[in-house]
Design a protein around this motif. Structure first.
Motif, PDB file in Angstrom:
ATOM      1  N   ASP A  46       0.913  -1.158  -0.147  1.00  0.00           N
ATOM      2  CA  ASP A  46      -0.064  -0.072  -0.107  1.00  0.00           C
ATOM      3  C   ASP A  46       0.833   1.176   0.112  1.00  0.00           C
ATOM      4  O   ASP A  46       1.939   1.310   0.865  1.00  0.00           O
ATOM      5  CB  ASP A  46      -0.852  -0.065   1.345  1.00  0.00           C
ATOM      6  N   LEU A  47       0.569   2.336  -0.925  1.00  0.00           N
ATOM      7  CA  LEU A  47       1.394   3.542  -0.914  1.00  0.00           C
ATOM      8  C   LEU A  47       0.713   4.581  -0.295  1.00  0.00           C
ATOM      9  O   LEU A  47      -0.579   4.667  -0.758  1.00  0.00           O
ATOM     10  CB  LEU A  47       1.446   3.706  -2.509  1.00  0.00           C
ATOM     11  N   PRO A  48       1.194   5.391   0.416  1.00  0.00           N
ATOM     12  CA  PRO A  48       0.651   6.601   1.115  1.00  0.00           C
ATOM     13  C   PRO A  48       0.261   7.594   0.188  1.00  0.00           C
ATOM     14  O   PRO A  48       0.796   7.779  -1.018  1.00  0.00           O
ATOM     15  CB  PRO A  48       1.741   7.108   2.179  1.00  0.00           C
TER      16      PRO A  48
ATOM     17  N   GLY B 205       9.535   5.559   3.101  1.00  0.00           N
ATOM     18  CA  GLY B 205      10.177   4.304   2.703  1.00  0.00           C
ATOM     19  C   GLY B 205       9.498   3.018   3.154  1.00  0.00           C
ATOM     20  O   GLY B 205       8.269   3.187   3.301  1.00  0.00           O
ATOM     21  N   TYR B 206       9.953   2.002   2.705  1.00  0.00           N
ATOM     22  CA  TYR B 206       9.163   0.543   2.938  1.00  0.00           C
ATOM     23  C   TYR B 206       9.284   0.209   4.495  1.00  0.00           C
ATOM     24  O   TYR B 206      10.090   0.563   5.107  1.00  0.00           O
ATOM     25  CB  TYR B 206       9.901  -0.329   1.953  1.00  0.00           C
ATOM     26  N   LYS B 207       8.068  -0.497   4.935  1.00  0.00           N
ATOM     27  CA  LYS B 207       7.902  -0.826   6.149  1.00  0.00           C
ATOM     28  C   LYS B 207       7.203  -2.031   5.949  1.00  0.00           C
ATOM     29  O   LYS B 207       6.061  -2.037   5.467  1.00  0.00           O
ATOM     30  CB  LYS B 207       7.103  -0.013   6.877  1.00  0.00           C
ATOM     31  N   LEU B 208       7.872  -2.984   6.819  1.00  0.00           N
ATOM     32  CA  LEU B 208       7.215  -4.415   6.911  1.00  0.00           C
ATOM     33  C   LEU B 208       6.165  -4.423   7.928  1.00  0.00           C
ATOM     34  O   LEU B 208       6.361  -4.063   8.818  1.00  0.00           O
ATOM     35  CB  LEU B 208       8.342  -5.617   7.031  1.00  0.00           C
ATOM     36  N   THR B 209       4.655  -4.761   7.575  1.00  0.00           N
ATOM     37  CA  THR B 209       3.631  -4.855   8.336  1.00  0.00           C
ATOM     38  C   THR B 209       3.164  -5.958   8.449  1.00  0.00           C
ATOM     39  O   THR B 209       3.438  -7.198   7.740  1.00  0.00           O
ATOM     40  CB  THR B 209       2.812  -3.603   8.026  1.00  0.00           C
ATOM     41  N   GLU B 210       2.162  -6.140   9.400  1.00  0.00           N
ATOM     42  CA  GLU B 210       1.364  -7.359   9.368  1.00  0.00           C
ATOM     43  C   GLU B 210      -0.241  -6.730   9.178  1.00  0.00           C
ATOM     44  O   GLU B 210      -0.616  -5.450   9.233  1.00  0.00           O
ATOM     45  CB  GLU B 210       1.283  -7.851  10.705  1.00  0.00           C
TER      46      GLU B 210
ATOM     47  N   LEU C  39     -13.562   1.485  11.586  1.00  0.00           N
ATOM     48  CA  LEU C  39     -13.441   0.633  12.592  1.00  0.00           C
ATOM     49  C   LEU C  39     -11.765   0.497  12.470  1.00  0.00           C
ATOM     50  O   LEU C  39     -11.320  -0.266  11.659  1.00  0.00           O
ATOM     51  CB  LEU C  39     -14.112  -0.570  12.961  1.00  0.00           C
ATOM     52  N   VAL C  40     -11.041   1.063  13.380  1.00  0.00           N
ATOM     53  CA  VAL C  40      -9.541   0.927  13.054  1.00  0.00           C
ATOM     54  C   VAL C  40      -8.899   0.749  14.506  1.00  0.00           C
ATOM     55  O   VAL C  40      -9.157   1.468  15.501  1.00  0.00           O
ATOM     56  CB  VAL C  40      -8.791   2.427  12.479  1.00  0.00           C
ATOM     57  N   ASP C  41      -8.147  -0.292  14.702  1.00  0.00           N
ATOM     58  CA  ASP C  41      -7.580  -0.818  15.849  1.00  0.00           C
ATOM     59  C   ASP C  41      -6.225   0.180  15.843  1.00  0.00           C
ATOM     60  O   ASP C  41      -5.499   0.082  14.802  1.00  0.00           O
ATOM     61  CB  ASP C  41      -7.422  -2.228  15.989  1.00  0.00           C
ATOM     62  N   ASP C  42      -5.867   0.678  16.835  1.00  0.00           N
ATOM     63  CA  ASP C  42      -4.715   1.393  17.165  1.00  0.00           C
ATOM     64  C   ASP C  42      -3.583   0.554  16.884  1.00  0.00           C
ATOM     65  O   ASP C  42      -2.428   1.152  16.559  1.00  0.00           O
ATOM     66  CB  ASP C  42      -4.499   2.190  18.598  1.00  0.00           C
ATOM     67  N   ASN C  43      -3.662  -0.755  16.867  1.00  0.00           N
ATOM     68  CA  ASN C  43      -2.354  -1.756  16.853  1.00  0.00           C
ATOM     69  C   ASN C  43      -2.282  -2.162  15.277  1.00  0.00           C
ATOM     70  O   ASN C  43      -1.531  -2.999  15.161  1.00  0.00           O
ATOM     71  CB  ASN C  43      -2.593  -2.717  17.759  1.00  0.00           C
ATOM     72  N   ASP C  44      -3.265  -1.702  14.504  1.00  0.00           N
ATOM     73  CA  ASP C  44      -3.145  -2.269  13.114  1.00  0.00           C
ATOM     74  C   ASP C  44      -1.953  -1.525  12.399  1.00  0.00           C
ATOM     75  O   ASP C  44      -1.747  -0.341  12.226  1.00  0.00           O
ATOM     76  CB  ASP C  44      -4.538  -1.655  12.278  1.00  0.00           C
ATOM     77  N   MET C  45      -1.012  -2.719  12.193  1.00  0.00           N
ATOM     78  CA  MET C  45       0.124  -2.132  11.827  1.00  0.00           C
ATOM     79  C   MET C  45       0.226  -1.881  10.157  1.00  0.00           C
ATOM     80  O   MET C  45       0.758  -0.618   9.836  1.00  0.00           O
ATOM     81  CB  MET C  45       1.226  -3.270  11.725  1.00  0.00           C
ATOM     82  N   ASP C  46      -0.873  -2.319   9.222  1.00  0.00           N
ATOM     83  CA  ASP C  46      -0.571  -1.876   7.924  1.00  0.00           C
ATOM     84  C   ASP C  46      -1.287  -0.601   7.772  1.00  0.00           C
ATOM     85  O   ASP C  46      -0.655   0.562   7.226  1.00  0.00           O
ATOM     86  CB  ASP C  46      -1.335  -2.895   7.011  1.00  0.00           C
TER      87      ASP C  46
ATOM     88  N   SER D   6       0.317   2.433   9.753  1.00  0.00           N
ATOM     89  CA  SER D   6       1.810   2.457   8.988  1.00  0.00           C
ATOM     90  C   SER D   6       1.630   3.477   7.834  1.00  0.00           C
ATOM     91  O   SER D   6       2.554   4.339   7.467  1.00  0.00           O
ATOM     92  CB  SER D   6       2.648   1.420   8.909  1.00  0.00           C
ATOM     93  N   LEU D   7       0.720   3.032   7.324  1.00  0.00           N
ATOM     94  CA  LEU D   7       0.321   3.860   5.955  1.00  0.00           C
ATOM     95  C   LEU D   7      -0.197   5.163   6.154  1.00  0.00           C
ATOM     96  O   LEU D   7       0.269   6.222   5.500  1.00  0.00           O
ATOM     97  CB  LEU D   7      -0.830   3.038   5.069  1.00  0.00           C
ATOM     98  N   GLN D   8      -1.060   5.565   7.169  1.00  0.00           N
ATOM     99  CA  GLN D   8      -1.312   6.832   7.557  1.00  0.00           C
ATOM    100  C   GLN D   8      -0.291   7.662   7.939  1.00  0.00           C
ATOM    101  O   GLN D   8      -0.058   8.582   7.803  1.00  0.00           O
ATOM    102  CB  GLN D   8      -2.345   6.715   8.672  1.00  0.00           C
ATOM    103  N   GLU D   9       1.081   6.821   8.300  1.00  0.00           N
ATOM    104  CA  GLU D   9       1.946   7.610   8.997  1.00  0.00           C
ATOM    105  C   GLU D   9       3.014   7.912   7.855  1.00  0.00           C
ATOM    106  O   GLU D   9       4.159   8.684   7.733  1.00  0.00           O
ATOM    107  CB  GLU D   9       2.859   6.793   9.798  1.00  0.00           C
TER     108      GLU D   9
END
Length: 306
Positions: free
Chosen positions: A182-184, A192-197, A255-262, A265-268
């Protein structure tokens, strides 16, 4: 992975591009242009002839699908009347191309595909179908706003595409998953790239009663022709003919869990890279619950005997 029958033996690696927005979508065209301009790949396209967003992993089973060769500069391309999964299956089958591609790319999709949305996504399904058949694949989505230029998004995908193909050529690319990228929104200033779950982000959907313009007593609006549909939030469904009621999906909340990595991280501002598989196993705590619960059913009378 390299044991797949009919794998391309060309010196340049072969890349197959598909999507769910349709073969004329700007995201796909930008990706193809970037691949062709790189002058490193043999590029093929096998994509839906019209938009097939949110069809998930549906396939055409009972009826034949139409295939038409189309002009896409720098690539051998076909438009297909089926779903994204159909397009990938056809594109890697040796039915229309002379060999199996080294890599399947699905996208670039208009809008992100994080969390549970990957289940609905035709874009992700295009990559998943390749994975099912032993071909490395990547789904790519851009968290764009309105009609963004996909050029920078496509260029941002090239390093990971090149790196994957290098690993494939060296016989060191793992075959146990496929990648969802996913691209921001602000791709020009990505971090940069970030490995997420995969997280659990999800849009809660509702339904709104809508009206339709009519002509000659026939309804013009359908699910695929919503340009003539006007929202009527205060309409009473009970006062309308059951034959002529139309309902349209709408997003009620996210509904977004604060621990949602993907998603987080995309929003960041990161380009998120999420390995996905073909299975959806339940978490261990639920496996434990049903392990204790299932034997108790034998002590219950069958409902048909009540």
């Amino acid at each position: 992975m390299d044991g797949v029958a009919g794998r391309s033996s060309h010196q340049r690696p072969t890349v197959l591009v598909t999507n769910d927005d349709g073969i004329d979508a700007p995201g796909l065209r930008a990706l193809v242009r970037a691949l062709v301009s790189a002058d490193r790949y043999r590029v093929r396209v096998c994509a839906p002839d019209s938009e097939k967003s949110a069809v998930s992993h549906s396939i055409t089973w009972r009826h034949p699908i139409a295939v038409k060769q189309v002009d896409v500069s720098g690539a051998e391309a076909f438009a297909v009347s089926g779903t994204p999964a159909d397009c990938t299956s056809l594109g890697i089958s040796n039915a229309i191309f002379s060999s199996v591609p080294d890599l399947v790319l699905s996208g670039i999709n208009k809008g992100s595909n994080c969390g549970y949305h990957t289940v609905y996504s035709g874009t992700v399904a295009g990559a998943r179908e390749a994975f099912f058949n032993g071909v490395p694949s990547v789904s790519m989505s851009y968290d764009c706003i309105a009609f963004e230029d996909y050029t920078l998004a496509a260029e941002a995908c090239l390093p990971i595409i090149g790196a994957i193909l290098d690993k494939i050529r060296n016989h060191s690319y793992p075959n146990g998953s496929f990648l969802n990228v996913d691209l921001p929104t602000d791709i020009a200033n990505h971090k940069g790239y970030k490995l997420t779950e995969q997280g659990r982000s999800f849009f809660v959907m509702g339904w709104r009663l809508v009206s339709s313009e009519t002509q000659g007593g026939q309804m013009l609006s359908t699910m695929t022709m919503d340009k003539d549909v006007a929202e009527l939030p205060d309409m009473d469904a009970s006062t309308m003919s059951a034959e002529h009621r139309l309902f349209k999906r709408e997003v009620r909340k996210s509904l977004v869990d604060d621990n949602d990595m993907d998603h987080q991280s995309l929003q960041e501002g990161y380009i998120t890279v999420t390995p996905l598989g073909g299975l959806s196993p339940a978490e261990k705590e639920f496996q434990a619950f049903f392990k204790d619960w299932l034997p108790s059913l034998s002590a219950r009378p069958c409902s048909s005997a009540l």
